[in-house]
Design a protein around this motif. Structure first.
Motif, PDB file in Angstrom:
ATOM      1  N   SER A 111      -3.713   1.551  -2.491  1.00 22.83           N
ATOM      2  CA  SER A 111      -2.945  -0.230  -2.551  1.00 22.83           C
ATOM      3  C   SER A 111      -2.826  -1.020  -3.966  1.00 22.83           C
ATOM      4  O   SER A 111      -3.443  -0.543  -4.593  1.00 22.83           O
ATOM      5  CB  SER A 111      -4.517  -0.540  -1.706  1.00 22.83           C
ATOM      6  N   LEU A 165       3.390   0.760   2.644  1.00 22.23           N
ATOM      7  CA  LEU A 165       2.805  -0.397   3.434  1.00 22.23           C
ATOM      8  C   LEU A 165       3.508  -1.845   2.724  1.00 22.23           C
ATOM      9  O   LEU A 165       3.155  -2.070   1.829  1.00 22.23           O
ATOM     10  CB  LEU A 165       1.416  -0.380   4.348  1.00 22.23           C
ATOM     11  N   ALA A 178      -7.992  -2.988   6.079  1.00 24.25           N
ATOM     12  CA  ALA A 178      -7.382  -2.672   7.513  1.00 24.25           C
ATOM     13  C   ALA A 178      -6.299  -1.815   7.181  1.00 24.25           C
ATOM     14  O   ALA A 178      -5.317  -0.943   8.434  1.00 24.25           O
ATOM     15  CB  ALA A 178      -6.377  -4.029   8.313  1.00 24.25           C
ATOM     16  N   VAL A 179      -6.553  -1.051   6.151  1.00 30.03           N
ATOM     17  CA  VAL A 179      -5.188   0.431   5.456  1.00 30.03           C
ATOM     18  C   VAL A 179      -5.786   1.291   6.166  1.00 30.03           C
ATOM     19  O   VAL A 179      -5.120   2.176   6.628  1.00 30.03           O
ATOM     20  CB  VAL A 179      -5.460   0.554   4.167  1.00 30.03           C
ATOM     21  N   VAL A 213      -0.513  -5.746   4.348  1.00 30.50           N
ATOM     22  CA  VAL A 213      -1.341  -4.506   5.392  1.00 30.50           C
ATOM     23  C   VAL A 213      -2.451  -5.178   4.452  1.00 30.50           C
ATOM     24  O   VAL A 213      -2.714  -4.723   3.575  1.00 30.50           O
ATOM     25  CB  VAL A 213      -1.698  -3.457   5.200  1.00 30.50           C
ATOM     26  N   GLN A 234      -4.333   1.857   9.581  1.00 28.19           N
ATOM     27  CA  GLN A 234      -3.261   2.065   9.793  1.00 28.19           C
ATOM     28  C   GLN A 234      -2.643   3.431   9.092  1.00 28.19           C
ATOM     29  O   GLN A 234      -1.821   4.238   9.868  1.00 28.19           O
ATOM     30  CB  GLN A 234      -2.615   1.318   8.728  1.00 28.19           C
ATOM     31  N   THR A 271       0.627  -1.464  -0.167  1.00 22.14           N
ATOM     32  CA  THR A 271      -0.101   0.616  -0.331  1.00 22.14           C
ATOM     33  C   THR A 271       0.822   0.973  -0.400  1.00 22.14           C
ATOM     34  O   THR A 271       2.274   1.232   1.209  1.00 22.14           O
ATOM     35  CB  THR A 271      -0.774  -0.208   0.437  1.00 22.14           C
ATOM     36  N   ILE A 313       5.816   2.146  11.228  1.00 21.67           N
ATOM     37  CA  ILE A 313       4.494   0.900   9.927  1.00 21.67           C
ATOM     38  C   ILE A 313       5.190  -0.175  10.342  1.00 21.67           C
ATOM     39  O   ILE A 313       4.783  -1.528  10.175  1.00 21.67           O
ATOM     40  CB  ILE A 313       4.643   0.957   9.006  1.00 21.67           C
ATOM     41  N   ALA A 353      -3.483   5.522  11.839  1.00 21.29           N
ATOM     42  CA  ALA A 353      -2.490   5.830  13.387  1.00 21.29           C
ATOM     43  C   ALA A 353      -0.986   7.091  12.549  1.00 21.29           C
ATOM     44  O   ALA A 353      -0.580   6.997  13.686  1.00 21.29           O
ATOM     45  CB  ALA A 353      -1.487   3.927  13.505  1.00 21.29           C
ATOM     46  N   LEU A 354      -0.819   5.994  11.341  1.00 19.02           N
ATOM     47  CA  LEU A 354       0.296   6.781  10.425  1.00 19.02           C
ATOM     48  C   LEU A 354       0.589   8.786  11.274  1.00 19.02           C
ATOM     49  O   LEU A 354       1.058   9.434  11.041  1.00 19.02           O
ATOM     50  CB  LEU A 354       0.570   6.631   9.630  1.00 19.02           C
TER      51      LEU A 354
END
Length: 261
Positions: A242, A202, A209-210, A205, A213, A161, A185, A216-217
């Protein structure tokens, strides 16, 4: 890799001479002076340095002792990763230099080590840039990606991704941001593709779930930028694209997150 090159030797001479208020010379593994405050000495053979290279031991030269190309002072071996890579000489009465000689040697070796680490990090980052360039292409070369990953001793698993982070203002250095992101990551790589645009790849992943993530990043970067003294709002735009490039199939899906501090 030649660790003690002309540029590094000049930097060492300049910084060390200013601190000591003394003449400093750097000699290569042939015993020739490659850097000195007195430019007329560059290229000359320094017999004292050749003695140091032959024995691996420091050499003090007192007034009245004759060594071709040498002046009174101390000459110390420079060692990097167990290898003798040159000699540093400090001009002056040996008895006056006894206390500072080893300190200068240690400081110089630390400078050489740091330069090596910097060059390694630069090489690693350029290799990551090549990998990212391939992964962002419509038809990436799996062979090129695998070869460069092998050089870095990394293993990335699809799906991949690509996360694009656009900064409008920041104070944190590129290297620090990249280190923070890659640590966060876990499995993946990151690189700047221009002054304020960071691409993160990424690895492994799954599509569902992308978004988590990416959020969070974004939170990590927001906190990091604040901690580095960013005084004004720093809008960050994060887009995720992705892709799973393999030898047999490629698929793409898109999601986007707009976020501001």
């Amino acid at each position: 890799m030649q660790m003690l090159n002309q540029k590094m030797a000049n930097d060492i001479v300049r910084e060390t001479s200013v601190r000591l208020h003394r003449n400093v010379n750097i000699m290569n593994t042939e015993g020739r002076i490659i850097a000195a405050l007195d430019k007329s000495r560059i290229g000359a053979v320094h017999e004292g340095a050749r003695q140091v290279l032959a024995t691996g031991q420091s050499l003090a030269i007192a007034e009245g002792q004759e060594w071709e190309g040498a002046q009174p002072g101390v000459n110390l071996p420079l060692v990097f990763m167990g290898e003798l890579i040159g000699v540093i000489g400090i001009t002056g009465a040996p008895e006056e230099l006894e206390d500072i000689g080893e300190l200068v040697k240690m400081t110089t070796e630390l400078m050489i080590r740091q330069a090596f680490l910097d060059s390694q990090m630069e090489w690693q980052q350029r290799t990551k840039e090549m990998i990212i360039d391939q992964l962002l292409r419509k038809d990436p070369s799996v062979t090129t990606v695998e070869e460069n990953l092998e050089l870095l001793d990394l293993r990335l698993e699809p799906p991949f991704t690509s996360v694009i982070i656009q900064f409008t203002e920041r104070e944190t250095a590129n290297r620090i941001l990249i280190q923070q992101v890659e640590k966060a990551i876990g499995t993946g790589i990151a690189s700047f593709i221009n002054v304020n645009r960071l691409v993160v790849i990424l690895s492994g992943v799954q599509p569902e779930a992308v978004d988590g993530q990416v959020q969070a990043l974004h939170a990590l970067l927001k906190n990091s930028i604040s901690s580095f003294g960013c005084r004004t709002a720093c809008p960050i735009t994060i887009c995720a694209n992705s892709a799973s490039p393999t030898k047999t199939a490629k698929s793409r899906s898109k999601s986007a997150v707009q976020a501001k501090n």
